[in-house]
Design a protein around this motif. Sequence first.
Motif, PDB file in Angstrom:
ATOM      1  N   ASP A 202       0.818  -1.218   0.000  1.00  0.00           N
ATOM      2  CA  ASP A 202       0.000   0.000   0.000  1.00  0.00           C
ATOM      3  C   ASP A 202       0.851   1.267   0.000  1.00  0.00           C
ATOM      4  O   ASP A 202       0.630   2.201   0.787  1.00  0.00           O
ATOM      5  N   GLY A 221      -3.438   4.629  -0.664  1.00  0.00           N
ATOM      6  CA  GLY A 221      -4.596   3.841  -0.267  1.00  0.00           C
ATOM      7  C   GLY A 221      -4.394   2.352  -0.480  1.00  0.00           C
ATOM      8  O   GLY A 221      -3.301   1.888  -0.812  1.00  0.00           O
ATOM      9  N   ASP A 238      -6.109   3.671  -6.122  1.00  0.00           N
ATOM     10  CA  ASP A 238      -6.226   2.763  -4.977  1.00  0.00           C
ATOM     11  C   ASP A 238      -7.407   1.831  -5.242  1.00  0.00           C
ATOM     12  O   ASP A 238      -8.564   2.219  -5.044  1.00  0.00           O
ATOM     13  N   GLY A 241      -9.703   1.150  -2.245  1.00  0.00           N
ATOM     14  CA  GLY A 241     -10.206   2.359  -1.606  1.00  0.00           C
ATOM     15  C   GLY A 241     -11.209   3.124  -2.440  1.00  0.00           C
ATOM     16  O   GLY A 241     -11.930   3.983  -1.928  1.00  0.00           O
ATOM     17  N   ARG A 257      -6.820  12.558  -0.986  1.00  0.00           N
ATOM     18  CA  ARG A 257      -7.417  11.401  -1.646  1.00  0.00           C
ATOM     19  C   ARG A 257      -8.732  11.831  -2.277  1.00  0.00           C
ATOM     20  O   ARG A 257      -9.553  12.481  -1.636  1.00  0.00           O
TER      21      ARG A 257
END
Length: 317
Positions: A202, A221, A238, A241, A257
């Motif tokens: 990650d 993420g 991600d 995510g 994000r």
Amino acid sequence: MRARVLAALAASLCLTGFGCASAEEAFVTNQLSDDLMIVDLATARSVATIPIGGKPAGIAINADGRFAYVTSPDAKAVTVVDAAARQVAGRIEVGGGPLGIAVAPDGRTVYVADWYAAAVRVIDAASRSVTASIAVGASPSGLAVTPDGKLLLSADRDDDSVSVVDTTTRQRKAIIKVGTRPFGVTIDAEGRRAYTANVGSDDVSVIDIAAGREIGRVPVGMRPYAVALAQGRGFVTDQYGGTVSVFDLATLKPVKRINVGDYPEGINATADGKRVIVACWESNTLVIIDAAELKVIGEVKTGDGPRAFGAFLRRTE
């Protein structure tokens, strides 16, 4: 009348931030619907769908935009698409499990990662034939070529490393340890740094290419897939995510994000750096991000299971 309507639509898209940047198209591999979808980014509309077969995944477009190359793992082949004519121009049997793909800057050579064989297949673009095989690490996935064409980088997922290949000798000259299970690999415009999305840890590994070593890690993420670069920032999909993680390229500090959709995978920045384009596998969407404002400004429906793994944007002017 129809021309006036289309012109009005294009103007409205400019005002909402969809288009009016560089003239580009997105070539999106839809793995579950077995096709390649072409999206005009100026209007955020699909303009063509080309049947491919074999669960298409990887995509690369040569520098002059003439041809797109698509990997099909189930068909063990690479399909050559005439980008302007929007039709299949040829098919190259490569065997194994072709996944990641990259084209040399001069367009003469195409490199294909064979997931099953710990090798990169070398294709002569003129003859459309496999001419060599380069040994790399286990489960090679993403590929990238330096701007001068001298080095090829292979993200070797199951070896937690990146192979650095001399494209003249076609020999692996270095192995760089990175995070756990690197998948996508991206090289900056200067050819100085590379970035790997590490699915297992990650994070993103930052590589000094000349020094041949990892110089930093950036937490992102869950299950990062690929990296794009724009506006002095890194953008990372991600998968688990449903987000794109953004970090500063100078400080390597996380910035934000951005929620984009379910299971984002392929990601590219437009040539002018103003937008970042994301393929979301589960949502069946192509999402457009304003790279300066760090917000979603548009969305286009795709086929089933878009991956767009590789360099999938084509300049049209």
